[in-house]
Scaffold this active site. Structure first.
Site, mmCIF file in Angstrom:
data_model
loop_
_atom_site.group_PDB
_atom_site.id
_atom_site.type_symbol
_atom_site.label_atom_id
_atom_site.label_comp_id
_atom_site.label_asym_id
_atom_site.label_seq_id
_atom_site.Cartn_x
_atom_site.Cartn_y
_atom_site.Cartn_z
ATOM 1 N N ASN A 208 0.851 -1.188 0.000
ATOM 2 C CA ASN A 208 0.000 0.000 0.000
ATOM 3 C C ASN A 208 0.886 1.236 0.000
ATOM 4 O O ASN A 208 2.110 1.128 -0.008
ATOM 5 C CB ASN A 208 -0.956 -0.027 1.204
ATOM 6 C CG ASN A 208 -0.221 -0.141 2.526
ATOM 7 O OD1 ASN A 208 0.595 0.703 2.872
ATOM 8 N ND2 ASN A 208 -0.502 -1.211 3.261
ATOM 9 N N ASP A 276 -4.247 -6.675 4.712
ATOM 10 C CA ASP A 276 -5.281 -7.585 5.205
ATOM 11 C C ASP A 276 -5.099 -9.000 4.664
ATOM 12 O O ASP A 276 -5.469 -9.969 5.325
ATOM 13 C CB ASP A 276 -6.670 -7.077 4.817
ATOM 14 C CG ASP A 276 -7.025 -5.776 5.521
ATOM 15 O OD1 ASP A 276 -6.701 -5.649 6.716
ATOM 16 O OD2 ASP A 276 -7.602 -4.881 4.879
ATOM 17 N N PRO A 303 -2.700 -12.313 9.861
ATOM 18 C CA PRO A 303 -3.027 -12.232 11.291
ATOM 19 C C PRO A 303 -3.503 -10.829 11.657
ATOM 20 O O PRO A 303 -2.987 -9.831 11.132
ATOM 21 C CB PRO A 303 -1.702 -12.573 11.978
ATOM 22 C CG PRO A 303 -0.645 -12.376 10.949
ATOM 23 C CD PRO A 303 -1.284 -12.668 9.630
ATOM 24 N N ASP A 304 -4.486 -10.748 12.539
ATOM 25 C CA ASP A 304 -5.028 -9.479 13.004
ATOM 26 C C ASP A 304 -4.288 -9.088 14.283
ATOM 27 O O ASP A 304 -4.671 -9.464 15.390
ATOM 28 C CB ASP A 304 -6.532 -9.605 13.253
ATOM 29 C CG ASP A 304 -7.212 -8.259 13.427
ATOM 30 O OD1 ASP A 304 -6.547 -7.349 13.971
ATOM 31 O OD2 ASP A 304 -8.382 -8.124 13.038
ATOM 32 N N LYS A 337 -14.619 -0.275 13.810
ATOM 33 C CA LYS A 337 -13.342 -0.990 13.923
ATOM 34 C C LYS A 337 -12.904 -1.059 15.378
ATOM 35 O O LYS A 337 -12.434 -2.103 15.849
ATOM 36 C CB LYS A 337 -12.269 -0.291 13.085
ATOM 37 C CG LYS A 337 -10.902 -0.952 13.164
ATOM 38 C CD LYS A 337 -9.885 -0.285 12.242
ATOM 39 C CE LYS A 337 -8.534 -0.980 12.321
ATOM 40 N NZ LYS A 337 -7.535 -0.387 11.378
ATOM 41 N N LYS A 341 -12.257 -4.623 17.121
ATOM 42 C CA LYS A 341 -10.909 -5.021 17.542
ATOM 43 C C LYS A 341 -10.781 -5.117 19.059
ATOM 44 O O LYS A 341 -9.993 -5.912 19.572
ATOM 45 C CB LYS A 341 -9.877 -4.014 17.020
ATOM 46 C CG LYS A 341 -9.908 -3.790 15.513
ATOM 47 C CD LYS A 341 -9.459 -4.994 14.730
ATOM 48 C CE LYS A 341 -9.343 -4.636 13.241
ATOM 49 N NZ LYS A 341 -8.926 -5.782 12.421
#
Length: 398
Positions: A208, A276, A303-304, A337, A341
């Site tokens: 990005n 992501d 992975p988050d 979000k 989260k």
């Protein structure tokens, strides 16, 4: 800032020991006094005469110096300083410190002290990456030892990677942060920054437009307030700040692993623009054009990191701050979000192309917390970072 501060400098063995000479000069320029200690092997790289001449002090070398030991000189040395700096901190020295060994003057000083210790590691990349060194690093961090570096680059052995000792001015910045009286002194804070690169094949990757400028500014501002900052950065356009522990990564999985290795922390600021998705299976060969049409790219979820740290059952940081870069319905998406989260704060911003924020020098953010949405005016990223760092300091010290 270092006027009248007393630094005990332990110089370990390694080619990076030559940097210790400039480090002494830089510390003394800022008003510090430097008492040098040389390990036996360090004398193969720098001479006691050159070290003594620059420090203007006696060089301590031998644990069994009867003149000094008559009054337990090693105890006095270890406790009369404001800070002990180990530079270079070799793999051997880190191993001794982690294991609690004391078989020479340097290791005995480090065992006998209640003074804060700052290490600047320097070693071959394979030695730095070795599991034993990483175990020792984690143990020393848990013991309260601070680190600056190592940096990544070419080495005297001809290899490339992490293991280069931080430059003298970087170490000086870390010393100033350690000895400062900022509100975050004694707090360990993790900052993630930059993009991640997810390989498609050996020459292509998913990425990005994040420059890493905002995360870097946040790390610098937190360090200026006295925090011990662990800075995990993807391949950013900007250089990392001085005086913090820098961990360079490429992929989201590597960033996740680095975050896990840095725990426990008092606070985490997750400013990185983590991809992501990644390729389910990256090709080990360059993909070629084919008459059969476009290649099929199969994705897998990364992975988050923010969610996992926010929802830790044990050892959750006191404060977890996420970032939400949105292109539409900014407040709505960022608020959702934060709830999804489980983090304490979300720093939301509009990165649609018309704003020029993604990769630019300015930012306009809204801080979302339990207290609601606090909109900040557009300002340069350093100003945003300083304001955020102060709010973090207020939250951690209230």
């Amino acid at each position: 800032m270092l006027a009248s501060k007393r630094i005990l400098l332990i110089i370990g063995a390694g080619i990076a020991a030559y940097k210790s000479l400039d480090l002494i000069r830089r510390l003394k320029e800022r008003g510090a006094s430097v008492t040098p200690v040389l390990t036996g092997a360090a004398e193969e790289f720098v001479t006691p005469l050159s070290v003594s001449a620059l420090a203007g002090e006696k060089v301590y070398r031998d644990l069994f110096d009867l003149t000094d030991e008559a009054e337990m000189g090693h105890i006095q040395l270890s406790r009369s300083a404001d800070l002990i700096v180990v530079a270079p901190a070799t793999a051997d020295m880190m191993g001794k410190m982690a294991a609690g060994l004391a078989n020479d003057l340097a290791s005995t000083l480090l065992m006998a002290t209640d003074t804060p210790v700052l290490c600047a590691p320097a070693m071959n990349v394979r030695m730095w990456d070795h599991p034993s060194t990483q175990r020792n690093l984690k143990q020393l961090q848990a013991d309260g030892i601070r680190f600056v570096g190592p940096n990544e680059g070419d080495m005297a052995c001809g290899e490339y990677g992490p293991g280069r000792m931080s430059e003298p001015l970087e170490i000086v910045a870390a010393v100033e942060a350690q000895l400062g009286n900022g509100p975050l002194k004694g707090k360990r804070i993790l900052v993630t920054s930059g993009p991640t690169h997810e390989p498609i094949d050996p020459v292509r990757y998913i990425a990005n437009r994040s420059s890493g400028a905002q995360g870097t500014a946040v790390a610098r501002a937190l360090s200026a307030l006295g925090a011990d900052v662990v800075f995990v950065t993807g391949p950013a356009d900007v250089s990392p700040p001085e005086g913090v522990q820098v961990i360079r990564v490429e992929t989201a999985q590597q960033m996740s692993d680095a975050v896990d290795a840095a725990l426990p922390i008092d606070a985490g600021v997750f400013a990185a623009a983590v991809a992501d998705w990644r390729m389910a299976t990256a090709s080990d060969k360059k993909l070629k054009k084919s008459r059969d049409g476009l290649p099929l790219l199969e994705f897998a979820e990364n992975p988050d990191i923010l969610k996992r740290v926010s929802r830790l059952d044990a050892g959750r940081p006191t404060l977890v701050v996420g970032f939400a870069a949105e292109t539409d319905n900014v407040l709505e998406h960022a608020t959702a979000k934060r709830a999804r989260k489980g983090c304490d704060w979300i720093v939301a911003n509009d990165v649609s192309p018309a704003t020029g924020i993604m990769g630019g020098s300015e930012n306009a953010v809204t801080l979302i917390s339990d207290e609601g949405a606090e909109e900040w005016p557009r300002m340069d990223k350093d100003a945003v970072a300083q304001r955020l760092a102060q709010k973090i300091a207020d939250a951690l010290t209230s």
